[in-house]
Motif scaffolding. Structure first.
Motif, mmCIF file in Angstrom:
data_model
loop_
_atom_site.group_PDB
_atom_site.id
_atom_site.type_symbol
_atom_site.label_atom_id
_atom_site.label_comp_id
_atom_site.label_asym_id
_atom_site.label_seq_id
_atom_site.Cartn_x
_atom_site.Cartn_y
_atom_site.Cartn_z
ATOM 1 N N ALA A 1 90.646 119.928 119.928
ATOM 2 C CA ALA A 1 90.144 118.840 119.424
ATOM 3 C C ALA A 1 88.916 119.209 118.552
ATOM 4 O O ALA A 1 88.284 120.187 118.851
ATOM 5 C CB ALA A 1 89.873 117.612 120.170
ATOM 6 N N LEU A 2 88.898 118.283 117.357
ATOM 7 C CA LEU A 2 87.783 118.637 116.465
ATOM 8 C C LEU A 2 86.482 117.665 116.546
ATOM 9 O O LEU A 2 86.694 116.612 117.101
ATOM 10 C CB LEU A 2 88.183 118.533 115.232
ATOM 11 N N PHE A 3 85.243 118.195 116.403
ATOM 12 C CA PHE A 3 84.139 117.449 116.402
ATOM 13 C C PHE A 3 83.160 118.037 115.211
ATOM 14 O O PHE A 3 83.522 119.051 114.652
ATOM 15 C CB PHE A 3 83.445 117.230 117.629
ATOM 16 N N CYS A 4 82.113 117.169 114.775
ATOM 17 C CA CYS A 4 81.237 117.649 113.914
ATOM 18 C C CYS A 4 79.978 117.417 114.012
ATOM 19 O O CYS A 4 79.617 116.406 115.060
ATOM 20 C CB CYS A 4 81.901 116.919 112.565
ATOM 21 N N ASP A 5 79.031 117.845 113.413
ATOM 22 C CA ASP A 5 77.629 117.390 113.480
ATOM 23 C C ASP A 5 76.887 117.947 112.371
ATOM 24 O O ASP A 5 77.462 118.764 111.389
ATOM 25 C CB ASP A 5 76.999 117.992 114.630
ATOM 26 N N ARG A 6 75.643 117.931 112.173
ATOM 27 C CA ARG A 6 74.855 118.327 111.275
ATOM 28 C C ARG A 6 73.626 119.111 111.686
ATOM 29 O O ARG A 6 72.826 118.717 112.526
ATOM 30 C CB ARG A 6 74.316 117.111 110.411
ATOM 31 N N ARG A 7 73.515 120.399 111.459
ATOM 32 C CA ARG A 7 72.386 121.362 111.527
ATOM 33 C C ARG A 7 72.171 122.109 110.487
ATOM 34 O O ARG A 7 73.152 122.445 109.757
ATOM 35 C CB ARG A 7 72.861 122.389 112.708
ATOM 36 N N TYR B 1 83.792 121.939 114.177
ATOM 37 C CA TYR B 1 84.006 122.747 115.392
ATOM 38 C C TYR B 1 85.333 122.139 116.124
ATOM 39 O O TYR B 1 85.695 121.300 115.890
ATOM 40 C CB TYR B 1 82.764 122.606 116.481
ATOM 41 N N HIS B 2 85.692 123.298 117.086
ATOM 42 C CA HIS B 2 86.858 122.893 117.927
ATOM 43 C C HIS B 2 86.238 122.894 119.365
ATOM 44 O O HIS B 2 85.212 123.542 119.554
ATOM 45 C CB HIS B 2 87.993 123.541 117.697
ATOM 46 N N ASN B 3 86.974 122.256 120.379
ATOM 47 C CA ASN B 3 86.781 122.401 121.676
ATOM 48 C C ASN B 3 87.987 121.965 122.451
ATOM 49 O O ASN B 3 88.748 121.401 121.564
ATOM 50 C CB ASN B 3 85.684 121.340 122.091
ATOM 51 N N GLY B 4 88.209 122.265 123.559
ATOM 52 C CA GLY B 4 89.335 121.645 124.515
ATOM 53 C C GLY B 4 89.228 120.395 124.429
ATOM 54 O O GLY B 4 88.121 119.722 124.568
ATOM 55 N N ALA B 5 90.234 119.573 124.177
ATOM 56 C CA ALA B 5 90.169 118.037 124.263
ATOM 57 C C ALA B 5 89.733 117.380 125.378
ATOM 58 O O ALA B 5 89.251 116.337 125.333
ATOM 59 C CB ALA B 5 91.584 117.520 123.826
#
Length: 188
Positions: free
Chosen positions: A156-162, A169-173
């Motif tokens: 699964a995908l997620f985002c942020d601001r740095r 990014y990706h991670n296990g759902a």
């Protein structure tokens, strides 16, 4: 969250509309050329959408108008809280991921929670559009709609601001973190 009744009392409607108007006025750079009176008329004509906005508000999303779709005659609201909404964190991506966890299950998933609220998770493009309006998720991250091909493989995908940059990014759902929630979109 509210009960199964997806309607606010007249007092709740007025209070929410007042909160939304105050936010609209404070953040005019998010919705140039959009008139509040037209937004308010749409809100008052759509009780269920107003209920969804209340759900966004009560979970810490601070929804605000970010656009208008001329083709569908709809105003577009995104969660505009500085960080991923506090009342929607520590959740995995979807129901399948929730069921896959054998222990230490989170209370809910982003996809289910959004559906219960009557909203959609932001897409990658919508997330990037939001980031053009300010600096969001500087300390948190937000799940976004994940392409089916990635989800089928367990991700699964997620985002942020740095570092003044928006990251995807990706991670296990099935993963969940105290600093990861989701941002929603609602069309009214």
């Amino acid at each position: 969250m509210n009960s199964n009744k997806k309607e606010l009392s007249p007092e709740q409607c007025e209070e929410l509309i007042g909160t939304l108007k105050t936010r609209f006025d404070k953040n005019s750079d998010r919705h140039k050329g959009i008139e509040w009176t037209k937004v308010e008329a749409k809100l008052k004509a759509n009780a269920e959408k107003l209920w969804s906005l209340d759900e966004m508000e009560s979970t810490g999303g601070e929804p605000d108008v970010v656009g208008y779709d001329e083709k569908t005659n709809e105003y577009i609201f995104y969660d505009c809280s500085a960080e991923s909404p506090k009342g929607r964190r520590s959740i995995c991506y979807d129901h399948e991921a929730l069921e896959a966890r054998k222990e230490h299950k989170p209370e809910n998933s982003a996809i289910e929670m959004a559906a219960d609220m009557g909203i959609q998770l932001l897409t990658e493009d919508q997330y990037k559009e939001l980031q053009q309006l300010g600096n969001f998720d500087m300390k948190t991250s937000s799940w976004i709609i994940t392409p089916v091909a990635i989800r089928k493989l367990g991700g699964a995908l997620f985002c942020d601001r740095r570092y003044n940059h928006v990251f995807l990014y990706h991670n296990g759902a099935e993963s969940y973190y105290a600093a990861r929630g989701f941002r929603g979109c609602l069309r009214v």
